[in-house]
Design an enzyme around this catalytic site. Structure first.
Site, PDB file in Angstrom:
ATOM      1  N   ASP A   1       0.759  -1.314  -0.091  1.00 46.24           N
ATOM      2  CA  ASP A   1       0.240   0.232  -0.007  1.00 46.24           C
ATOM      3  C   ASP A   1       1.019   1.291   0.009  1.00 46.24           C
ATOM      4  OD1 ASP A   1      -2.283   1.680   0.431  1.00 46.24           O
ATOM      5  OD2 ASP A   1      -3.022  -0.054   1.707  1.00 46.24           O
TER       6      ASP A   1
ATOM      7  N   ASP B   1      -2.766   4.613  -2.407  1.00 44.41           N
ATOM      8  CA  ASP B   1      -4.107   5.231  -1.398  1.00 44.41           C
ATOM      9  C   ASP B   1      -4.438   6.486  -2.073  1.00 44.41           C
ATOM     10  OD1 ASP B   1      -5.397   5.032   1.226  1.00 44.41           O
ATOM     11  OD2 ASP B   1      -4.045   7.153   1.528  1.00 44.41           O
TER      12      ASP B   1
ATOM     13  N   GLU C   1      -6.731   3.752  -5.552  1.00 46.54           N
ATOM     14  CA  GLU C   1      -7.966   4.009  -4.923  1.00 46.54           C
ATOM     15  C   GLU C   1      -8.515   5.299  -5.419  1.00 46.54           C
ATOM     16  OE1 GLU C   1      -9.756   4.722  -0.284  1.00 46.54           O
ATOM     17  OE2 GLU C   1      -8.045   5.518  -0.920  1.00 46.54           O
TER      18      GLU C   1
ATOM     19  N   HIS D   1     -10.764  -2.706   4.182  1.00 46.40           N
ATOM     20  CA  HIS D   1     -10.575  -2.214   5.505  1.00 46.40           C
ATOM     21  C   HIS D   1     -11.476  -0.850   5.878  1.00 46.40           C
ATOM     22  CE1 HIS D   1      -8.241   0.004   3.069  1.00 46.40           C
ATOM     23  NE2 HIS D   1      -7.677   0.989   4.155  1.00 46.40           N
ATOM     24  N   ASP D   2     -12.151  -0.419   5.007  1.00 47.19           N
ATOM     25  CA  ASP D   2     -12.699   0.784   4.908  1.00 47.19           C
ATOM     26  C   ASP D   2     -14.338   0.386   4.880  1.00 47.19           C
ATOM     27  OD1 ASP D   2     -10.616   2.510   5.257  1.00 47.19           O
ATOM     28  OD2 ASP D   2     -10.611   2.773   3.214  1.00 47.19           O
TER      29      ASP D   2
HETATM   30  C1  GLC Z   1      -7.870   5.624   2.226  1.00 47.15           C
HETATM   31  C2  GLC Z   1      -7.643   4.332   2.854  1.00 47.15           C
HETATM   32  C3  GLC Z   1      -8.327   4.702   4.518  1.00 47.15           C
HETATM   33  C4  GLC Z   1      -7.450   6.043   4.701  1.00 47.15           C
HETATM   34  C5  GLC Z   1      -7.567   7.125   3.902  1.00 47.15           C
HETATM   35  C6  GLC Z   1      -6.678   8.182   4.091  1.00 47.15           C
HETATM   36  O1  GLC Z   1      -8.964   5.821   1.825  1.00 47.15           O
HETATM   37  O2  GLC Z   1      -8.306   3.302   2.399  1.00 47.15           O
HETATM   38  O3  GLC Z   1      -8.198   3.809   5.472  1.00 47.15           O
HETATM   39  O4  GLC Z   1      -8.248   6.420   6.100  1.00 47.15           O
HETATM   40  O5  GLC Z   1      -7.217   6.792   2.511  1.00 47.15           O
HETATM   41  O6  GLC Z   1      -5.357   7.860   3.879  1.00 47.15           O
END
Ligand code: GLC
Length: 553
Positions: free
Chosen positions: A98, A200, A256, A325-326
């Site tokens: 990540d 991310d 993401e 995980h979110d």
């Molecule tokens: C992404 C991650 C999340 C994190 C955010 C800020 O959305 O998946 O867990 O809090 O980025 O880094």
């Protein structure tokens, strides 16, 4: 040479602090993960996505990196990491790191230098603005995890931007030296032998540089998203990262990209192998913490999945997922947590695995895990939901019980409870009390119970993963949906040349009448979550039934 391994494989996501605790401190770690590699191998997956393990003060569980070149102490050492990648390689499992390039931790040396004075050479590595009238923040943007997105620093009499939280200051990608540093970090991990990156919040790296105010909601802040996503420079900068670093190593990338449309995804495919978009997991949440829990929106869900399947075809590659995980557990959202937990978990897996794209399984998803109930605020750990609880209960926007219900359905802690390995103390995750509550149903839902049981959710996932491997129809077949308005059943086909699959999935906990237009002459049943091997001549689908036909065309 770039390999397209991810097109015919499955990736397993690991949230290290909740996966397995190797040193008995209640927090998962790399030694724990190494001890479970045989299990990961037994799934048949092709790669793992490892959530951040870098040195971090953990305000946002590692998504606030303090030192990009170090492993966080509580996860282990660099030599543990090297052992992990070596052992993954031995087993043919690729490692996808990540990578957090939109922001660092506020404790990162780059930021402490930047903040120390406006003259510091690293000052410009972050985004600074002079105060507005009467010292007010430059704009009314709200941070994603609550409060203003702008944070005042007396040293330079300026505000810095923290899109997510004050502890996650955003990098200024306009600065070339900063970009070079981020490229150096990325290359450093590729040299260590990782195979790719989950990037991310990657669509946030280029901001709207006009800095306009938005329309404030009742919190007093405007949603920040439209101002900081998909900015003008994003493709140029990602293109630079690709040509200077990623291409040299044939690295696989999945970005993401919250809020991305199909058109965005196609644009991003110039630089990234695929993106995560979230339309399909956003349908049950409305304004003001209201939820839609009764699956009345199946037709909408089908429409979203269909739009992505058709829109991306021959243009870009999909990343397929229900959980991460979110996100909460999918069985708690779209399935049944009671009598039909296993049937619905298998049905949902079937829907996903026959679509075009790379499937991602989030740890525990392969067990048909469900959300646990957090009974008191003190059991919550995630800054996002804790901030929301504190804020909205204080200003009366929503009562605590409404927010606890929201936290239990949609909060990010729901997916972060420890991986249940067995029915022993702390679910076999740790010898001591874990950092977050163990899921309440671990005695019933755990690896050891499912591992050897032929009809378990776990073994159904293994079957799907195996079936999907190098399966030309699933990888390349054309997608077609049937009866899109049907409120109970999702039925689609994947056709390639003279072959194809027809996938029929019921989203209802009762019998649904269904007569297949197929016959023994035109198809055969190749998969069913009820073990059915012949046609549904009875004219019904059982609760949450999934049947897959191999077509003879
Ligand atoms: C992404 C991650 C999340 C994190 C955010 C800020 O959305 O998946 O867990 O809090 O980025 O880094």
């Amino acid at each position: 040479m770039k390999s397209d391994w991810f097109r015919h494989g499955t990736i397993y996501q690991i949230y290290p602090q909740s996966f397995c605790d190797g040193n008995g401190d209640g927090v998962g770690d790399l030694r724990g993960l190494i001890s479970k590699l045989d299990y990961i191998s037994s799934l048949g997956v092709d790669g793992i996505w490892l959530c951040p393990v870098y040195d971090s003060p953990n305000r946002d569980n590692g998504y606030d990196v303090r030192n990009y070149f170090e492993i966080q102490n509580r996860f282990g050492t660099m030599s543990d990491f090297e052992e992990l990648t070596a052992k993954c390689r031995e087993r043919g499992i690729r490692v996808v790191m990540d990578m957090v390039l939109n922001h660092s931790s506020d404790e990162c040396e780059y930021f402490t230098d930047a903040k120390s004075s406006a003259d510091n050479p690293r000052h410009d590595w972050y985004i600074w603005k002079k105060p507005g009238k009467d010292g007010a923040p430059p704009t009314n943007w709200g941070a994603i995890f609550g409060g203003s997105a702008w944070n005042y620093v007396p040293e330079s009499d300026e505000y810095y931007l923290g899109t997510f939280s004050p502890h996650q200051p955003d990098f200024n990608w306009h600065n070339q030296a900063l970009r070079e540093k981020l490229f150096e970090i990325t290359e450093w991990w590729l040299k260590k032998g990782v195979d790719g990156f989950r990037m991310d919040a990657i669509n946030f790296i280029s901001k709207n540089t006009d800095y306009p105010n938005g329309i404030a909601d009742r919190s007093g802040y405007a949603a920040i998203h439209p101002f900081v996503r998909n900015g003008k420079m994003v493709h140029e900068w990602l293109g630079e990262l690709k040509s200077k670093v990623l291409d040299k190593y044939g690295a696989m990338t999945v970005g993401e990209a919250d809020g991305a449309t199909v058109a965005h995804a196609i644009d991003y495919s110039r630089e990234l192998d695929m993106i995560f978009s979230f339309d399909h997991v956003a349908l049950d949440v409305k304004e003001n913490f209201e939820l839609r829990k009764d699956m009345t929106y199946l037709a909408e869900l089908k429409a979203v999945l269909t739009e992505w399947q058709k829109g991306m075809r021959n243009k870009a590659w999909n990343a397929l997922f229900w959980e991460n995980h979110d996100q909460p557990r999918i069985v708690s959202r779209l399935g049944d947590t009671g009598k039909y937990r296993e049937a619905s978990a298998k049905m949902l897996a079937t829907v996903l695995f026959f679509l075009q794209g790379t499937p991602f399984i989030y740890q525990g998803g392969e067990l048909g895990s469900v959300n646990t109930e957090f009974r008191d605020k003190s059991e919550l750990r995630d800054l996002d939901i804790i901030n929301a609880l504190n804020k909205y209960t204080a200003d009366g926007a929503a009562g605590e019980s409404k927010l606890m219900a929201f936290a239990n359905y949609k909060g990010r802690d729901t997916g972060r409870t420890p991986m249940p390995w067995n029915d022993g103390a702390y679910a076999g995750f740790s010898e001591t009390e874990p950092w977050i509550k163990v899921g309440e149903r671990f005695a019933e839902i755990n690896v050891s119970e499912q591992d050897g049981r032929a009809d378990s959710v776990l073994n159904y996932y293994r079957k799907l993963i195996a079936l999907r491997k190098n399966n030309d129809i699933i990888e390349n077949g054309e997608y077609e949906i049937f009866d899109p308005e049907n409120p109970d059943v999702y039925e689609y086909a994947r056709i390639l040349g003279g072959k194809g699959y027809r996938v029929v999935c019921s989203f209802r906990g009762r019998e649904i009448s269904y007569r297949s237009p197929l016959s023994e002459k035109t198809g055969e049943v190749v998969l069913c979550n009820y073990g059915r091997t012949a046609f549904p001549h009875t004219g019904i689908l059982r609760p949450y039934e999934a049947v897959v036909f191999l077509l003879r065309l």
